[in-house]
Design an enzyme around this catalytic site. Structure first.
Site, PDB file in Angstrom:
ATOM      1  N   HIS A  89       0.819  -1.209   0.000  1.00  0.00           N
ATOM      2  CA  HIS A  89       0.000   0.000   0.000  1.00  0.00           C
ATOM      3  C   HIS A  89       0.858   1.268   0.000  1.00  0.00           C
ATOM      4  O   HIS A  89       0.556   2.224  -0.694  1.00  0.00           O
ATOM      5  CB  HIS A  89      -0.914  -0.026   1.226  1.00  0.00           C
ATOM      6  CG  HIS A  89      -2.005   0.985   1.191  1.00  0.00           C
ATOM      7  ND1 HIS A  89      -3.194   0.760   0.541  1.00  0.00           N
ATOM      8  CD2 HIS A  89      -2.086   2.225   1.713  1.00  0.00           C
ATOM      9  CE1 HIS A  89      -3.963   1.815   0.670  1.00  0.00           C
ATOM     10  NE2 HIS A  89      -3.312   2.726   1.372  1.00  0.00           N
ATOM     11  N   TYR A  93       4.313   0.597  -3.031  1.00  0.00           N
ATOM     12  CA  TYR A  93       4.042   0.287  -4.445  1.00  0.00           C
ATOM     13  C   TYR A  93       5.085  -0.687  -4.986  1.00  0.00           C
ATOM     14  O   TYR A  93       5.526  -0.578  -6.128  1.00  0.00           O
ATOM     15  CB  TYR A  93       4.020   1.565  -5.294  1.00  0.00           C
ATOM     16  CG  TYR A  93       2.938   2.536  -4.889  1.00  0.00           C
ATOM     17  CD1 TYR A  93       1.644   2.384  -5.374  1.00  0.00           C
ATOM     18  CD2 TYR A  93       3.193   3.590  -4.021  1.00  0.00           C
ATOM     19  CE1 TYR A  93       0.644   3.267  -5.003  1.00  0.00           C
ATOM     20  CE2 TYR A  93       2.187   4.460  -3.638  1.00  0.00           C
ATOM     21  CZ  TYR A  93       0.920   4.302  -4.132  1.00  0.00           C
ATOM     22  OH  TYR A  93      -0.069   5.160  -3.766  1.00  0.00           O
ATOM     23  N   GLU A  97      -8.626   7.346  -4.676  1.00  0.00           N
ATOM     24  CA  GLU A  97      -8.023   6.382  -3.756  1.00  0.00           C
ATOM     25  C   GLU A  97      -9.030   5.302  -3.400  1.00  0.00           C
ATOM     26  O   GLU A  97     -10.232   5.544  -3.336  1.00  0.00           O
ATOM     27  CB  GLU A  97      -7.553   7.106  -2.498  1.00  0.00           C
ATOM     28  CG  GLU A  97      -6.551   6.319  -1.696  1.00  0.00           C
ATOM     29  CD  GLU A  97      -5.763   7.229  -0.756  1.00  0.00           C
ATOM     30  OE1 GLU A  97      -4.620   7.563  -1.099  1.00  0.00           O
ATOM     31  OE2 GLU A  97      -6.292   7.617   0.286  1.00  0.00           O
ATOM     32  N   HIS A 111     -10.718   2.294  -0.967  1.00  0.00           N
ATOM     33  CA  HIS A 111     -10.949   1.842   0.402  1.00  0.00           C
ATOM     34  C   HIS A 111     -11.703   0.519   0.347  1.00  0.00           C
ATOM     35  O   HIS A 111     -12.741   0.346   0.978  1.00  0.00           O
ATOM     36  CB  HIS A 111     -11.680   2.905   1.220  1.00  0.00           C
ATOM     37  CG  HIS A 111     -10.941   3.282   2.456  1.00  0.00           C
ATOM     38  ND1 HIS A 111     -11.550   3.714   3.609  1.00  0.00           N
ATOM     39  CD2 HIS A 111      -9.612   3.264   2.737  1.00  0.00           C
ATOM     40  CE1 HIS A 111     -10.633   3.961   4.522  1.00  0.00           C
ATOM     41  NE2 HIS A 111      -9.460   3.693   4.026  1.00  0.00           N
ATOM     42  N   ARG A 121      -8.949  14.931   2.426  1.00  0.00           N
ATOM     43  CA  ARG A 121      -7.768  15.475   3.120  1.00  0.00           C
ATOM     44  C   ARG A 121      -6.573  15.562   2.168  1.00  0.00           C
ATOM     45  O   ARG A 121      -5.801  16.513   2.217  1.00  0.00           O
ATOM     46  CB  ARG A 121      -7.402  14.618   4.334  1.00  0.00           C
ATOM     47  CG  ARG A 121      -8.240  14.922   5.556  1.00  0.00           C
ATOM     48  CD  ARG A 121      -7.615  14.354   6.822  1.00  0.00           C
ATOM     49  NE  ARG A 121      -7.366  12.928   6.732  1.00  0.00           N
ATOM     50  CZ  ARG A 121      -8.309  11.988   6.820  1.00  0.00           C
ATOM     51  NH1 ARG A 121      -9.559  12.324   7.004  1.00  0.00           N
ATOM     52  NH2 ARG A 121      -7.994  10.713   6.732  1.00  0.00           N
ATOM     53  N   ASN A 137      -3.479   5.600  -7.208  1.00  0.00           N
ATOM     54  CA  ASN A 137      -3.471   4.697  -6.069  1.00  0.00           C
ATOM     55  C   ASN A 137      -3.512   3.277  -6.620  1.00  0.00           C
ATOM     56  O   ASN A 137      -4.070   3.033  -7.687  1.00  0.00           O
ATOM     57  CB  ASN A 137      -4.719   4.996  -5.215  1.00  0.00           C
ATOM     58  CG  ASN A 137      -4.920   4.027  -4.079  1.00  0.00           C
ATOM     59  OD1 ASN A 137      -5.909   3.293  -4.053  1.00  0.00           O
ATOM     60  ND2 ASN A 137      -4.012   3.987  -3.142  1.00  0.00           N
ATOM     61  N   SER A 142      -4.392  -0.731  -5.572  1.00  0.00           N
ATOM     62  CA  SER A 142      -4.993  -1.642  -4.599  1.00  0.00           C
ATOM     63  C   SER A 142      -4.851  -3.062  -5.132  1.00  0.00           C
ATOM     64  O   SER A 142      -5.498  -3.433  -6.108  1.00  0.00           O
ATOM     65  CB  SER A 142      -6.470  -1.298  -4.396  1.00  0.00           C
ATOM     66  OG  SER A 142      -7.077  -2.270  -3.564  1.00  0.00           O
TER      67      SER A 142
END
Lengths: 748, 234
Positions: free
Chosen positions: A55, A58, A99, A101, A122, A537, A539
């Site tokens: 995470h 990479y 991103e 989750h 953020r 991002n 995942s």
């Protein structure tokens, strides 16, 4: 109080078994021993494990991410910062990132999704940008799977719960279903903000001796080692990991956003970093290492929500709504007053040093003392083996046949969850707060007015996983092309992209090939369309009990339109308009049915190649559509994607509650013509069809006049084959509400 | 008085998120930016209209509007209302006004048990006497969006009848060709907005500040707010 003996006092030495339990390999453990010249303690090992997790590091994808185009005259900040930034003119920058989750959202859908939104917001306001739009890309299991309803409902209300409260409009997104996501859903959230180009904040710490300040919410034991959890496969036991899911508080998020933006308007902040994955660990390590400096922090000063938290817990907690900043020393009082006003914690917890080491104090002793270079520079990078991707055959368009008419098949197709209206989803998102939303969810792309101007910022998220599975390179390119088309269809020009690479376990060569090849395809398309990748991002390990998801490299594209009054929607507003297909010539009486929704519906999706993507044609067709819209020639436009021409026409009829009469080709396979998913095409509704045909011919762009809008309330294919707009609206509007109310649902 | 002479205050709580939108809307119509008044203030300079904007004041913790109703600034807003001053609460602002007791009834969770954001068609109810409605025509329909989780207006049958009889129902949701039911939240008697007995306090769920131009989907919010400002300036 600085102590750099290299030997922390108060913790037991760790061994390889502990390291392995945190996801580190034998080689990685040996590297830690070599770099430290001793065994780490628990806190230090936790920091290595988090920083070297997939995470944060990479390590499997880095080699391939480096192949993506990241430069261009519009790029202000490429990958590497909290978010990417592009110049949109008038001294403004659009700052954005997407991103994932995924894992937390499967375990605890509401909180997982909510904190996904909070985290990405953020990332954007950390750079000094006021967020102006949210999008998302969601994948769920089969509509009738026992968990789908619960997960979809929880994720949607979590996304809304955070975005609605903090007051940023959700203007677009996609929701799709496939059984491969039954045990591993995808929740990708994207945020876009605006900042003055010369007021962008970065994360590199500067000035040894400068204070390091902790602001925002207090630290608790939630989310400890979340970054490591996100770097492992799921198993049946994973759901017992619920306590590790972070808990979001959008109210505190709103206060933190306002306080940070107020502080950034003053001249106080030297560096700032959001505490996202791996919390205080990644924020402090990244700030210090980017500045080529060191950092010392006294963990006893960290505002804690719970008693007796250890150094390990404080460093690895992923409690939400927290930031780390380096301030100008003389600005500390001003900054404190701002955070007092917003009733947020503001605590100097350390200082920037010249040592190149991360030194953490706790309970009067040294809890951690490690060099920063190995954490970042020695983070492993793997060139994992790839399997050959077998080339799939091209499906002959007459190999799947049906006696049914186009309207009968359309009726069947519109009633599927694939094509059902997402109204049930997006009406739970506040799409209009900030009062600048020109086009919210439900259209081709979302569009917000740039506040105080008449220009607009457009965005879309896209991926077609079944194409990526069939041919990763083409599928990766197609995701970029479709986002480009979605922007072009409202009249906007794509500027840059952010990507979210969702794949299974990269240690498996076939999965590694999916990732590597789709990144190469994405890169080709981004180069051809001048839309460099400025953030993203990755995942990985999206597997359950050894079974991987359909590969899903999501593209989030951002672009601009110079006059929002020129932007068009996809609804046909009234009768008497000509319908022109751009990107398809008169002779085209066939269509690409391989991997199409049609093939899946009629023949259980035989192995076949996906439609090819001609990037040069995509670029020319897109620019042509953009220019027609800018010149006011277009009343409505829609890109042709899932379900082909007939579905795109149906969607335009439904959106504008107006019928259309279509001329079908006399030869070829009418189903291929109607439902083929050939790329690079748009349907335009225009006043003067012949003028548009002439303009297309002049630029060598294929185009076909296929019909006109009519006032009978029907979509007619060649006269006799008819379906009413009212029926089509009923079909698409009832599927998802029925699914979510449990009708036709098989409880497990 | 010209509109630019009007003194308008927008109250800002922590968690308010439509304060800027309302400020921009009023400035667009009146040519003068309203003042933003922070919740920790204890006094309110004399104003012609105090607006409590939408959002999630204090995170809507405990109960929507309950904490904001007890914020320091609200004493001053109540004094302003007691003197006959005009007060308008939108969405969360409506919830706050109910919690202060300035308006009767409660707003409970939407009948669909979900947050809802969409356009609604709002009809001006006959028989009211208030600065918020006097410039509008009874029966006039306006497209104004809602965005809330707790907008389901509820009161006892007696109270509802009293609201009807006193001309205190300002706006109702009404049929239109917008997809979905006319009433987005299950509100009793399709109530979208109500008035105090003297007509000087309005609470409504729809967001007029989001319907300020055709580009935003509707300019009917501008029509409604402009009518209010004109009446207060007269």
């Amino acid at each position: 109080m600085t102590q750099t003996s290299g030997k922390p006092m108060n913790d037991a030495e760790m061994n390889f078994e502990m390291a392995a339990s945190m996801g580190l390999s034998r080689a990685e453990w040996d590297l830690i021993l070599d770099r430290l010249q001793r065994a780490p303690n628990l806190c230090e090992l936790g920091i290595f494990s988090a920083m070297w997790s997939e995470h944060c590091s990479y390590k499997s994808s880095k080699r391939w991410l480096k192949t993506l185009p990241v430069d261009g005259p519009q790029v202000i900040e490429g990958p590497g910062e909290n978010a990417g930034a592009v110049d949109i003119g008038d001294g403004l920058a659009a700052i954005f990132k997407i991103e994932s989750h995924n894992h937390p959202s499967f375990i605890e859908p509401y909180q997982g999704a909510a904190t996904g939104v909070g985290g990405i917001l953020r990332d954007v306001f950390t750079m000094g940008a006021r967020p102006v739009a949210l999008l998302n890309a969601l994948r769920f299991g089969a509509p009738d799977h026992e968990k789908t309803r619960h997960l979809l409902s929880g994720v949607v209300s979590g996304i809304g719960g955070y975005g609605n409260c903090i007051g940023i409009p959700t203007i677009g997104g996609e929701v799709n279903f496939d059984p491969s996501y039954n045990g591993n859903i995808l929740v990708n959230a994207m945020a876009i903000g605006l900042a003055n180009s010369d007021r962008i904040f970065r994360s590199a710490a500067t000035g040894p001796g400068n204070p390091v300040i902790y602001v925002g919410a207090k630290t608790g034991r939630d989310g400890i080692h979340g970054a490591t959890m996100a770097s492992a496969e799921f198993s049946d036991e994973t759901e017992s990991k619920r306590p590790t899911v972070q808990v979001g508080d959008p109210f505190t998020g709103k206060l933190l956003m306002e306080a940070c933006l107020e502080l950034m308007a003053s001249d106080s902040v030297l560096a700032i970093q959001d505490m996202g994955a791996a919390g205080l660990t990644s924020s402090s390590v990244e700030m210090a290492s980017k500045g080529g400096l060191g950092m010392e922090m006294d963990l006893d000063l960290v505002p804690a929500r719970e008693e007796a938290m250890s150094a390990y817990e404080l460093m690895l907690s992923e409690s939400q709504e927290r930031m780390l900043m380096v301030l100008k020393p003389e600005a500390t009082d001003t900054a404190r007053q701002i955070f007092d006003k917003w009733d947020l914690d503001f605590m100097p917890i350390g200082k920037v040093t010249e040592t190149g080491r991360l030194v953490l104090l706790k309970d009067g002793g040294v809890a951690c003392d490690i060099p920063l270079d190995p954490l970042v520079d020695d983070a492993p990078e793997y060139d994992r083996p790839q399997a050959d991707v077998p080339s799939r055959p091209i499906l002959a368009s007459d190999s799947i046949t049906s006696d049914a008419g186009i309207s009968a098949l359309l009726r069947q197709m519109l009633a599927t969850a694939d094509l059902g209206s997402r109204r049930w989803v997006y009406e739970q998102y506040d799409s209009q707060v900030m009062a600048d939303t020109i086009a919210g969810p439900g259209g081709d792309a979302g569009l917000v007015r740039i506040h105080g101007t008449n220009r607009g910022l457009a965005a879309s998220t896209d991926c077609t996983p079944r194409y990526v599975e069939a041919d990763p390179h083409t599928g990766g390119a197609q995701a970029v092309a479709e986002a480009w088309r979605n922007l072009s269809a409202i009249g906007a020009r794509g500027l840059a992209i952010t990507n979210n690479l969702n794949f299974g376990n990269p240690e498996k060569p076939d999965i590694m090939a999916q990732m590597a090849q789709s990144v190469l395809g994405m890169g080709d398309a981004a180069r051809a369309l001048d839309t460099p990748v400025v953030s993203g991002n990755v995942s990985l390990y999206n597997e359950t009990d050894g079974k991987a998801i359909l590969p899903c490299p999501v593209v989030g594209m951002v672009g601009t339109i110079d006059d929002i009054d020129k932007a068009v929607g996809n609804g046909l507003p009234h009768a008497g308009l000509s319908l022109v297909v751009i990107g398809q010539d008169q002779a085209c009486d066939d269509g690409w049915l391989g991997v199409s929704l049609y093939a899946r519906m009629l023949a259980d999706a035989p192995d076949a190649a996906p439609p090819p993507v001609d990037l040069d044609a995509e670029r020319r067709h897109g620019l042509f559509v953009q220019s027609l819209i800018a010149d006011g020639h277009v009343i409505a436009a829609h890109d042709i994607s899932d379900g082909g021409l007939a579905v795109a026409l149906a969607e335009m009829c439904i959106a504008g509650r107006t019928g259309a009469s279509i001329t079908c080709p006399a030869t070829g396979n009418p189903h291929g013509w109607a439902f083929g998913e050939d790329q690079g095409r748009y349907i335009l509704a225009v006043q003067d069809g012949n003028a548009v045909m002439a303009a297309a011919a002049a630029q060598g762009i294929p185009a076909t006049l296929i019909g006109e809008t009519i006032d009978t309330g029907e979509l007619q294919f060649g006269g006799g084959d008819v379906i009413s707009v009212e029926e089509m609206e009923h079909l698409v509007e009832t599927t998802i509400p029925a699914l979510m109310s449990g009708a036709g649902h098989t409880e497990g | 008085m010209s509109l630019s002479g009007l003194r308008v205050a927008v109250i800002v709580f922590p968690g308010s998120n439509c304060d800027r939108d309302m400020m921009v809307a009023i400035e667009q119509l009146a040519g003068r930016r309203p003042s933003l008044v922070w919740h920790k203030e204890t006094t309110l300079d004399p104003v012609d209209l105090a607006i409590i904007p939408g959002g999630f004041s204090y995170g809507d913790y405990l109960r929507c509007g309950a904490l904001a109703a007890r914020a320091p600034i609200m004493e001053a807003v109540l004094d302003h209302a007691a003197r006959g001053g005009a007060v308008m609460g939108i969405c969360n602002g409506f919830q706050i006004l109910l919690e202060t007791g300035l308006l009767p009834g409660v707003l409970v969770e939407n009948a669909g048990l979900k947050y809802v954001c969409r356009d609604t068609s709002v009809e001006v109810v006959e028989g009211t006497a208030s600065p918020f409605t006097e410039g509008l025509s009874p029966g006039q329909r306006m497209i104004i969006p809602v965005a809330h989780n707790e907008g389901n207006y509820f009161a006892s049958d007696d109270d509802l009848q009293r609201l009807e009889d006193n001309g205190q129902i300002a706006f109702r949701y009404t049929e239109s060709d917008i997809i979905g039911p006319a009433n987005p939240n299950g509100a009793a008697r399709n109530i979208a907005g109500i008035l105090s007995t003297n007509g000087r306090v309005l609470g409504m769920m729809p967001h007029p500040e989001r319907a300020m131009s055709p580009a935003l989907g509707s300019a009917d919010g501008a029509t409604m707010l402009n009518a209010t400002l004109q009446a207060l300036a007269a």
